[in-house]
Design a protein around this motif. Structure first.
Motif, PDB file in Angstrom:
ATOM      1  N   ASN A  52       1.080   5.772  -0.358  1.00  0.00           N
ATOM      2  CA  ASN A  52       0.363   6.930   0.173  1.00  0.00           C
ATOM      3  C   ASN A  52      -0.717   7.473  -0.761  1.00  0.00           C
ATOM      4  O   ASN A  52      -1.704   8.024  -0.311  1.00  0.00           O
ATOM      5  N   ASN A  53      -0.510   7.293  -2.059  1.00  0.00           N
ATOM      6  CA  ASN A  53      -1.326   7.996  -3.046  1.00  0.00           C
ATOM      7  C   ASN A  53      -2.496   7.170  -3.577  1.00  0.00           C
ATOM      8  O   ASN A  53      -2.789   7.212  -4.763  1.00  0.00           O
ATOM      9  N   CYS A  54      -3.139   6.384  -2.702  1.00  0.00           N
ATOM     10  CA  CYS A  54      -4.271   5.553  -3.133  1.00  0.00           C
ATOM     11  C   CYS A  54      -3.859   4.568  -4.211  1.00  0.00           C
ATOM     12  O   CYS A  54      -4.658   4.221  -5.087  1.00  0.00           O
ATOM     13  N   LYS A  55      -2.601   4.180  -4.172  1.00  0.00           N
ATOM     14  CA  LYS A  55      -2.155   3.185  -5.140  1.00  0.00           C
ATOM     15  C   LYS A  55      -1.597   1.974  -4.402  1.00  0.00           C
ATOM     16  O   LYS A  55      -1.114   2.101  -3.268  1.00  0.00           O
TER      17      LYS A  55
ATOM     18  N   GLU B 235       0.831  -1.215   0.000  1.00  0.00           N
ATOM     19  CA  GLU B 235       0.000   0.000   0.000  1.00  0.00           C
ATOM     20  C   GLU B 235       0.862   1.261   0.000  1.00  0.00           C
ATOM     21  O   GLU B 235       1.752   1.413   0.838  1.00  0.00           O
TER      22      GLU B 235
ATOM     23  N   THR C  97      -4.246   1.697  -9.107  1.00  0.00           N
ATOM     24  CA  THR C  97      -5.005   2.661  -8.298  1.00  0.00           C
ATOM     25  C   THR C  97      -6.201   1.956  -7.654  1.00  0.00           C
ATOM     26  O   THR C  97      -6.881   1.164  -8.299  1.00  0.00           O
ATOM     27  N   GLY C  98      -6.421   2.256  -6.374  1.00  0.00           N
ATOM     28  CA  GLY C  98      -7.564   1.646  -5.683  1.00  0.00           C
ATOM     29  C   GLY C  98      -7.250   1.356  -4.235  1.00  0.00           C
ATOM     30  O   GLY C  98      -6.118   1.542  -3.788  1.00  0.00           O
ATOM     31  N   GLY C  99      -8.273   0.899  -3.516  1.00  0.00           N
ATOM     32  CA  GLY C  99      -8.077   0.511  -2.118  1.00  0.00           C
ATOM     33  C   GLY C  99      -7.419  -0.853  -2.051  1.00  0.00           C
ATOM     34  O   GLY C  99      -7.476  -1.628  -3.011  1.00  0.00           O
TER      35      GLY C  99
END
Lengths: 330, 330
Positions: A262-265, A260, A299-301
């Motif tokens: 920091n940038n939602c990636k 994981e 990109t994503g959770g």
């Protein structure tokens, strides 16, 4: 050695002896072999009385600052050099954007993808490290291996082969390493400093991540979350070598690490130890790599990306199985 | 080589050639070097037409069953042997209780504590593995290294040195390993099979244990609990090589692993990477070992033992510090 390499080696020898102010460079984000090659070559030329300039725009990673000569490294080029030597660089862009227009005289490397961008290109892809090339050739070129050079070059070989582990290690590599020990390098000490030692926070990060290790069929996976990094106080955004641990698991064909950011990636790393070309999977998610080791940034959770990737990887493996082959895409 | 060793080597040579039904044994709980030595010697004598009997009372660990000759191993001695060879055993008791009265003709070992219990004792403590001794001597004794022997002996060297990492690895060890590769051993494959690969449950056990890693001053510690083993489905009672991970942590002087056993006992392992003689600490708890690596088995609950050991270790380190030395007790 081919006849071309022989001629090239002779040309390099005469260049090294006729010039007195060599500039020595390697690639951006320098690894152990890049650092060791530059320092090893620099120490050799300095011992011969030359004013060698060693440049790493980003400096040297703190892990390798124990190596002799690392305190003489500059981050910028100073004028007055009369020879440009690129080491361990597959292409000139990789030397750093600011060096893209340099006129490279000597290019010594072991990457099969080397673009032969120098006037003299000694590219030996069968060698496991550029340091291994230098350990062989420097004495032939008239620069005997000093204890400091031995220490440096052995560090380059050790790090690029992960302790003689990679498949390009040959009997010759071990003879070379033995010669470097005979020339004064302390293998145990270098092994410890360059390969074994690990921070407390990295060890804890391994724990947090591995305690969630999961397996389904022939796939194993786990994640490194932002919370893990915070709890462990781990400074980097890298994988802390966890992919090496995952790829060593016996009962599986593919391992996946979800890292994981920091940038939602989510950085996703696939490893295969069963001749499965995971770069095909990574490409599906906009990434790439090699058949046994590939990656993508998605990109994503974490949960969302994890489900998506696991589903696709699983169906990819099932497709291979149904075809009765396990080297699909190679 | 000393003159004694030279005479001994000649005697062994003539014994190996004059006898035709050798019995070859190693020690209980055989590790990679014990297995490799017995198989390597067995393959050499079998290739020479002898009826060699290879005995491991407990069989061979599954990890090493890929080695050639492992399917010919017996768990009991059959009558009819005319020569007894003990390999990699420091004392005869370590061969197993049932072999305590055997008349041992040849004793070949690299442990400095070897009790010279054979008629001929070739004990070379400077060598990192008994397999390394055999790799040097078998050809001298007239038994050339076949590819199967090369594979076996290189496995013994690799496992006993943890991939050429231990401090007893010399230039000669690497030359020897290179020769074994030249004789047909595949280093990368053996590295993977004998050293890298790890079970899923062991990886998970690492996670459970390392997620509880703690540090106080220059001491780091963690535990393996019965619950960890159960949750991970880990079959052994050993430390799953976790001590290697702990001892690689950079910022500490001493690492301790508390390993909960079924019988209300805690196996405690100390490792030092700062010249601190931890065997002195282990002795305080009825254990022993070497200066950098020692252990003890202590009766009590996990928390109780942990508190007691941490307190004593801490005060031991403080005592050293107050004396301004860090190699107390060496």
């Amino acid at each position: 050695m081919t006849r071309d390499n022989q001629t090239c080696s002779q040309e390099i020898r005469s260049l090294l002896h006729s010039k007195n102010q060599p500039l020595i460079l390697a690639h951006i984000r320098p690894d152990g072999d890049a650092v060791a090659s530059v320092l090893g070559m620099g120490l050799a030329l300095q011992a011969d009385g030359k004013k060698a300039q060693l440049v790493f725009p980003e400096g040297i990673p703190s892990k390798f600052k124990f190596l002799k000569g690392s305190d003489t490294v500059h981050t910028q080029i100073e004028p007055g050099y009369d020879l440009v030597i690129a080491l361990d660089c597959s292409d000139q862009k990789r030397m750093g954007a600011e060096f893209a227009d340099l006129n490279v005289d000597i290019n010594i490397d072991h990457h099969i993808t080397n673009e032969n961008f120098g006037h003299q290109n000694l590219v030996l892809p069968e060698e496991p490290a550029t340091s291994a090339i230098l350990a062989q050739y420097l004495p032939q070129w008239g620069f005997p291996i000093t204890p400091d050079m031995a220490e440096t070059l052995l560090t380059g070989i050790l790090t690029d082969t992960i302790g003689f582990r990679t498949s390009n290690v040959s009997a010759n590599t071990l003879h070379l390493a033995a010669n470097l020990i005979e020339n004064g390098a302390n293998l145990t000490e270098l092994y410890e400093k360059a390969l074994i030692s690990q921070t407390f926070s990295a060890s804890q990060l391994w724990g947090f991540s591995l305690s969630r290790l999961e397996k389904k069929g022939r796939i194993a996976w786990t994640s490194i979350t932002l919370a893990d990094r915070k709890q462990a106080g781990y400074p980097g955004r890298d994988d802390a070598d966890l992919t090496n641990i995952l790829s060593a698991i016996e009962e599986i064909d593919v391992s996946i690490l979800f890292n994981e950011q920091n940038n939602c990636k989510i950085k996703v790393s696939w490893r295969s130890n069963a001749n499965i070309n995971v770069s095909v999977i990574a490409q599906r998610f906009g990434g790439g790599g090699h058949p046994p080791a590939a990656g993508a940034e998605i990109t994503g959770g974490l949960e969302e990306v994890q489900n998506m990737v696991l589903e696709f990887t699983d169906s990819f493996l099932k497709e291979i199985q149904s075809k009765g082959e396990n080297d699909y895409g190679k």
